[in-house]
Design a protein around this motif. Structure first.
Motif, PDB file in Angstrom:
ATOM      1  N   TRP A 175       0.841  -1.209   0.000  1.00  0.00           N
ATOM      2  CA  TRP A 175       0.000   0.000   0.000  1.00  0.00           C
ATOM      3  C   TRP A 175       0.874   1.257   0.000  1.00  0.00           C
ATOM      4  O   TRP A 175       0.610   2.204  -0.755  1.00  0.00           O
ATOM      5  CB  TRP A 175      -0.919  -0.002   1.219  1.00  0.00           C
ATOM      6  N   LEU A 176       1.900   1.271   0.828  1.00  0.00           N
ATOM      7  CA  LEU A 176       2.769   2.448   0.905  1.00  0.00           C
ATOM      8  C   LEU A 176       3.522   2.678  -0.405  1.00  0.00           C
ATOM      9  O   LEU A 176       3.596   3.816  -0.895  1.00  0.00           O
ATOM     10  CB  LEU A 176       3.763   2.288   2.055  1.00  0.00           C
ATOM     11  N   ALA A 177       4.062   1.601  -0.977  1.00  0.00           N
ATOM     12  CA  ALA A 177       4.770   1.730  -2.247  1.00  0.00           C
ATOM     13  C   ALA A 177       3.825   2.167  -3.355  1.00  0.00           C
ATOM     14  O   ALA A 177       4.171   3.010  -4.195  1.00  0.00           O
ATOM     15  CB  ALA A 177       5.435   0.402  -2.617  1.00  0.00           C
ATOM     16  N   GLY A 178       2.608   1.610  -3.344  1.00  0.00           N
ATOM     17  CA  GLY A 178       1.620   1.981  -4.359  1.00  0.00           C
ATOM     18  C   GLY A 178       1.200   3.431  -4.243  1.00  0.00           C
ATOM     19  O   GLY A 178       1.157   4.159  -5.241  1.00  0.00           O
ATOM     20  N   SER A 179       0.883   3.885  -3.029  1.00  0.00           N
ATOM     21  CA  SER A 179       0.459   5.270  -2.830  1.00  0.00           C
ATOM     22  C   SER A 179       1.551   6.247  -3.237  1.00  0.00           C
ATOM     23  O   SER A 179       1.282   7.279  -3.869  1.00  0.00           O
ATOM     24  CB  SER A 179       0.064   5.498  -1.358  1.00  0.00           C
ATOM     25  N   PHE A 180       2.796   5.922  -2.878  1.00  0.00           N
ATOM     26  CA  PHE A 180       3.913   6.795  -3.246  1.00  0.00           C
ATOM     27  C   PHE A 180       4.075   6.839  -4.767  1.00  0.00           C
ATOM     28  O   PHE A 180       4.281   7.921  -5.346  1.00  0.00           O
ATOM     29  CB  PHE A 180       5.200   6.307  -2.588  1.00  0.00           C
ATOM     30  N   SER A 181       3.997   5.696  -5.418  1.00  0.00           N
ATOM     31  CA  SER A 181       4.149   5.645  -6.870  1.00  0.00           C
ATOM     32  C   SER A 181       3.035   6.428  -7.569  1.00  0.00           C
ATOM     33  O   SER A 181       3.283   7.166  -8.536  1.00  0.00           O
ATOM     34  CB  SER A 181       4.134   4.193  -7.352  1.00  0.00           C
ATOM     35  N   LEU A 182       1.801   6.286  -7.088  1.00  0.00           N
ATOM     36  CA  LEU A 182       0.686   7.033  -7.674  1.00  0.00           C
ATOM     37  C   LEU A 182       0.900   8.534  -7.509  1.00  0.00           C
ATOM     38  O   LEU A 182       0.671   9.308  -8.442  1.00  0.00           O
ATOM     39  CB  LEU A 182      -0.635   6.627  -7.006  1.00  0.00           C
ATOM     40  N   MET A 183       1.328   8.935  -6.326  1.00  0.00           N
ATOM     41  CA  MET A 183       1.551  10.359  -6.058  1.00  0.00           C
ATOM     42  C   MET A 183       2.600  10.939  -7.004  1.00  0.00           C
ATOM     43  O   MET A 183       2.385  12.003  -7.607  1.00  0.00           O
ATOM     44  CB  MET A 183       1.991  10.541  -4.606  1.00  0.00           C
ATOM     45  N   VAL A 184       3.716  10.235  -7.162  1.00  0.00           N
ATOM     46  CA  VAL A 184       4.792  10.734  -8.026  1.00  0.00           C
ATOM     47  C   VAL A 184       4.324  10.822  -9.475  1.00  0.00           C
ATOM     48  O   VAL A 184       4.527  11.847 -10.151  1.00  0.00           O
ATOM     49  CB  VAL A 184       6.035   9.828  -7.909  1.00  0.00           C
ATOM     50  N   MET A 227       0.416   8.466 -17.080  1.00  0.00           N
ATOM     51  CA  MET A 227      -0.903   7.866 -16.890  1.00  0.00           C
ATOM     52  C   MET A 227      -0.814   6.341 -16.927  1.00  0.00           C
ATOM     53  O   MET A 227      -1.455   5.640 -16.134  1.00  0.00           O
ATOM     54  CB  MET A 227      -1.869   8.364 -17.965  1.00  0.00           C
ATOM     55  N   LEU A 228       0.001   5.813 -17.840  1.00  0.00           N
ATOM     56  CA  LEU A 228       0.183   4.360 -17.927  1.00  0.00           C
ATOM     57  C   LEU A 228       0.910   3.823 -16.692  1.00  0.00           C
ATOM     58  O   LEU A 228       0.550   2.762 -16.156  1.00  0.00           O
ATOM     59  CB  LEU A 228       0.953   3.998 -19.198  1.00  0.00           C
ATOM     60  N   ILE A 229       1.921   4.556 -16.236  1.00  0.00           N
ATOM     61  CA  ILE A 229       2.643   4.137 -15.030  1.00  0.00           C
ATOM     62  C   ILE A 229       1.711   4.161 -13.827  1.00  0.00           C
ATOM     63  O   ILE A 229       1.736   3.258 -12.983  1.00  0.00           O
ATOM     64  CB  ILE A 229       3.865   5.049 -14.795  1.00  0.00           C
ATOM     65  N   PHE A 230       0.893   5.199 -13.747  1.00  0.00           N
ATOM     66  CA  PHE A 230      -0.091   5.278 -12.668  1.00  0.00           C
ATOM     67  C   PHE A 230      -0.996   4.048 -12.669  1.00  0.00           C
ATOM     68  O   PHE A 230      -1.216   3.417 -11.626  1.00  0.00           O
ATOM     69  CB  PHE A 230      -0.947   6.547 -12.818  1.00  0.00           C
ATOM     70  N   GLN A 231      -1.540   3.711 -13.834  1.00  0.00           N
ATOM     71  CA  GLN A 231      -2.471   2.597 -13.921  1.00  0.00           C
ATOM     72  C   GLN A 231      -1.798   1.279 -13.549  1.00  0.00           C
ATOM     73  O   GLN A 231      -2.384   0.446 -12.855  1.00  0.00           O
ATOM     74  CB  GLN A 231      -3.047   2.511 -15.340  1.00  0.00           C
ATOM     75  N   MET A 232      -0.565   1.089 -13.995  1.00  0.00           N
ATOM     76  CA  MET A 232       0.165  -0.135 -13.657  1.00  0.00           C
ATOM     77  C   MET A 232       0.401  -0.233 -12.150  1.00  0.00           C
ATOM     78  O   MET A 232       0.202  -1.289 -11.545  1.00  0.00           O
ATOM     79  CB  MET A 232       1.504  -0.165 -14.400  1.00  0.00           C
ATOM     80  N   ALA A 233       0.821   0.869 -11.540  1.00  0.00           N
ATOM     81  CA  ALA A 233       1.084   0.871 -10.101  1.00  0.00           C
ATOM     82  C   ALA A 233      -0.193   0.617  -9.320  1.00  0.00           C
ATOM     83  O   ALA A 233      -0.201  -0.119  -8.322  1.00  0.00           O
ATOM     84  CB  ALA A 233       1.710   2.205  -9.685  1.00  0.00           C
ATOM     85  N   TYR A 234      -1.287   1.203  -9.774  1.00  0.00           N
ATOM     86  CA  TYR A 234      -2.570   1.029  -9.081  1.00  0.00           C
ATOM     87  C   TYR A 234      -3.021  -0.425  -9.132  1.00  0.00           C
ATOM     88  O   TYR A 234      -3.408  -1.009  -8.112  1.00  0.00           O
ATOM     89  CB  TYR A 234      -3.623   1.936  -9.718  1.00  0.00           C
ATOM     90  N   VAL A 235      -2.979  -1.014 -10.312  1.00  0.00           N
ATOM     91  CA  VAL A 235      -3.466  -2.387 -10.490  1.00  0.00           C
ATOM     92  C   VAL A 235      -2.598  -3.381  -9.720  1.00  0.00           C
ATOM     93  O   VAL A 235      -3.093  -4.408  -9.249  1.00  0.00           O
ATOM     94  CB  VAL A 235      -3.509  -2.745 -11.993  1.00  0.00           C
ATOM     95  N   ALA A 236      -1.319  -3.076  -9.559  1.00  0.00           N
ATOM     96  CA  ALA A 236      -0.413  -3.997  -8.875  1.00  0.00           C
ATOM     97  C   ALA A 236      -0.417  -3.838  -7.361  1.00  0.00           C
ATOM     98  O   ALA A 236       0.071  -4.721  -6.644  1.00  0.00           O
ATOM     99  CB  ALA A 236       1.013  -3.804  -9.388  1.00  0.00           C
ATOM    100  N   THR A 237      -0.984  -2.736  -6.837  1.00  0.00           N
ATOM    101  CA  THR A 237      -0.883  -2.477  -5.396  1.00  0.00           C
ATOM    102  C   THR A 237      -2.252  -2.245  -4.748  1.00  0.00           C
ATOM    103  O   THR A 237      -2.841  -3.165  -4.201  1.00  0.00           O
ATOM    104  CB  THR A 237       0.038  -1.274  -5.142  1.00  0.00           C
ATOM    105  N   SER A 296      -3.434  10.875  -3.249  1.00  0.00           N
ATOM    106  CA  SER A 296      -2.500   9.760  -3.090  1.00  0.00           C
ATOM    107  C   SER A 296      -1.553  10.004  -1.920  1.00  0.00           C
ATOM    108  O   SER A 296      -1.163   9.059  -1.219  1.00  0.00           O
ATOM    109  CB  SER A 296      -1.697   9.553  -4.380  1.00  0.00           C
ATOM    110  N   PHE A 297      -1.193  11.273  -1.703  1.00  0.00           N
ATOM    111  CA  PHE A 297      -0.372  11.609  -0.538  1.00  0.00           C
ATOM    112  C   PHE A 297      -1.138  11.298   0.751  1.00  0.00           C
ATOM    113  O   PHE A 297      -0.581  10.732   1.706  1.00  0.00           O
ATOM    114  CB  PHE A 297       0.029  13.076  -0.568  1.00  0.00           C
ATOM    115  N   LEU A 298      -2.423  11.655   0.787  1.00  0.00           N
ATOM    116  CA  LEU A 298      -3.247  11.332   1.958  1.00  0.00           C
ATOM    117  C   LEU A 298      -3.374   9.826   2.133  1.00  0.00           C
ATOM    118  O   LEU A 298      -3.415   9.317   3.257  1.00  0.00           O
ATOM    119  CB  LEU A 298      -4.632  11.973   1.819  1.00  0.00           C
TER     120      LEU A 298
END
Length: 316
Positions: A138-147, A173-183, A246-248
Motif C-alpha cells: 500500500w505504501l509503495a503503491g500510494s507513493f508511486s501514484l503520487m509521483v 498515466m500508464l505508469i499510474f495505472q500499472m502501479a494502481y493495479v499492482a498495489t 495519493s499523498f493522503l
C-alpha cells in the motif's frame, strides 16, 4: 452452468460453523487442507470453534463502532475510500477521452496497451500480496501514484502542451495505472475480507462497499467538470488533485493500515482486541498459548504437538 459452479465452490469453514453446519465445515476444511496434512481437520476445526466462541455476541450496525471493532470499521472505510479517490476513475474510465483530447497519440493504441499492462500487473499484484505484505504494498503503491500524478500535472502547466510533454503525460498515466493495479487495486478486496470480525464481517463489508460506491459516484461525477472547458479545464493538471489524494493515502497507510500477512483470522482478532497500534501489527509476536497464533502455525504447516498443547490449555 455458472450457478452450478458457484454452488460447487468451497465455502468458508468459519462461516459454516457460524451457521451451525459443523459437518459441512469439517468437509470444507478437509478439502482445503488436502491429503498428507499432519494435523487432523477435526482438531483444527475445534480450535477455530474455540476462537469463534470467545468472540463477543455482536451483530448490529451499532456494534461496528464499539470497542475494537471501531478501528476495524475505520480501516475498511479508509481502504474503500482511497481505492477510488486516488484517480483510478480518471485513468481507467476517462483515459481514452483524455488521450484523444491531447491530439498527439491514437487513443485506441493507448487503450489496448493499457489493457495489456493491466493484465500483466494484476497477476504481479496477486503474487506480491503474501510475499511483500499488505502495508509495504500500500505504501509503495500510494507513493508511486503520487509521483506519477504530480509529474503528469506538472507537464501540463505550460500551455500549449508540446508533443514531448503530451508523450510524458501519457507515459505517467500508464505508469499510474500499472502501479494502481499492482498495489492498491487487489489490496482493497483482501483488506475488507481480513480486517472485520467474523460475526460482523457481512455488515462491515456492506459499510465499506457503501463508502466505495459513494466515492466512485462523487469522483465519476466531478472528473468531466475538472477536465474540460468551460468548467475547471484542468486537463492533465487534475494530477495535482489526485496526487494530493495519493499523498493522503500514503499518510493513511503509514498510520492506520495494519500488516496482516501470515496471520490467521483468529490471530487478527487477538491483535485488535489487544489494542496493538495498527502500524505495529507486523512487528507483534503473539504468545505461545494464544489460540489465534496456534491456528496461524497450523495454516503455515505447524506440528500436531503444538495443536494438542493448545487444546489442553483451552480445556484447563
Amino acid at each position: 452452468m455458472f450457478d452450478d459452479r458457484v454452488n460447487a465452490a468451497i465455502q468458508s469453514p468459519r462461516w459454516l460453523l457460524l451457521q451451525d453446519r459443523d459437518e459441512e465445515a469439517l468437509q470444507a476444511l478437509k478439502t482445503l487442507r488436502g491429503k498428507g496434512n499432519e494435523i487432523s481437520a477435526e482438531e483444527e476445526l475445534e480450535l477455530i470453534r474455540v476462537c469463534l466462541r470467545e468472540e463477543a455476541d455482536q451483530g448490529t450496525y451499532a456494534d461496528l463502532f464499539k470497542g475494537h471493532n471501531r478501528r476495524r470499521t475505520l480501516v475498511v472505510c479508509g481502504v474503500a475510500f482511497f481505492f477510488q479517490a486516488t484517480g483510478q476513475v480518471f485513468s481507467g474510465h476517462y483515459g481514452t477521452i483524455f488521450v484523444q483530447s491531447l491530439g498527439t497519440v491514437n487513443p485506441w493504441n493507448i487503450t489496448v496497451s493499457q489493457s495489456a499492462l493491466n493484465t500483466v500487473t494484476s497477476f504481479a499484484g496477486i503474487l506480491m500480496l503474501d510475499r511483500v505484505g499488505r502495508r509495504p504494498l500500500w505504501l509503495a503503491g500510494s507513493f508511486s501514484l503520487m509521483v506519477a500524478l504530480m509529474i503528469m500535472g506538472g507537464l501540463g502547466v505550460r500551455q500549449p502542451i508540446s508533443f514531448s510533454s503530451s508523450q510524458g503525460i501519457i507515459a505517467m498515466m500508464l505508469i499510474f495505472q500499472m502501479a494502481y493495479v499492482a498495489t492498491i487495486g487487489p489490496l482493497y478486496y483482501t483488506m475488507i475480507a481480513e480486517v472485520p470480525a467474523s460475526l460482523l464481517r457481512d455488515k462491515t463489508v456492506r459499510v465499506g462497499a457503501t463508502v466505495n460506491i459513494v466515492t466512485i459516484f462523487v469522483v465519476s461525477f466531478t472528473v468531466p467538470y475538472l477536465l474540460d472547458a468551460p468548467y475547471a479545464d484542468l486537463g492533465s493538471q487534475v494530477g495535482f488533485i489526485y496526487g494530493a489524494m495519493s499523498f493522503l493515502s500514503l499518510v493513511f497507510g503509514w498510520f492506520f493500515l495494519p500488516e496482516l500477512k501470515n496471520r490467521s483470522l483468529e490471530e487478527i482478532d487477538t491483535l485488535f482486541e489487544a489494542k496493538i497500534p495498527l502500524r505495529k501489527f507486523g512487528q507483534w509476536e503473539s504468545g505461545a498459548d494464544d489460540v489465534g497464533a496456534a491456528i496461524t502455525r497450523l495454516e503455515r504447516g505447524g506440528k500436531e504437538d503444538v495443536l494438542k498443547g493448545q487444546l489442553s490449555h483451552e480445556v484447563d
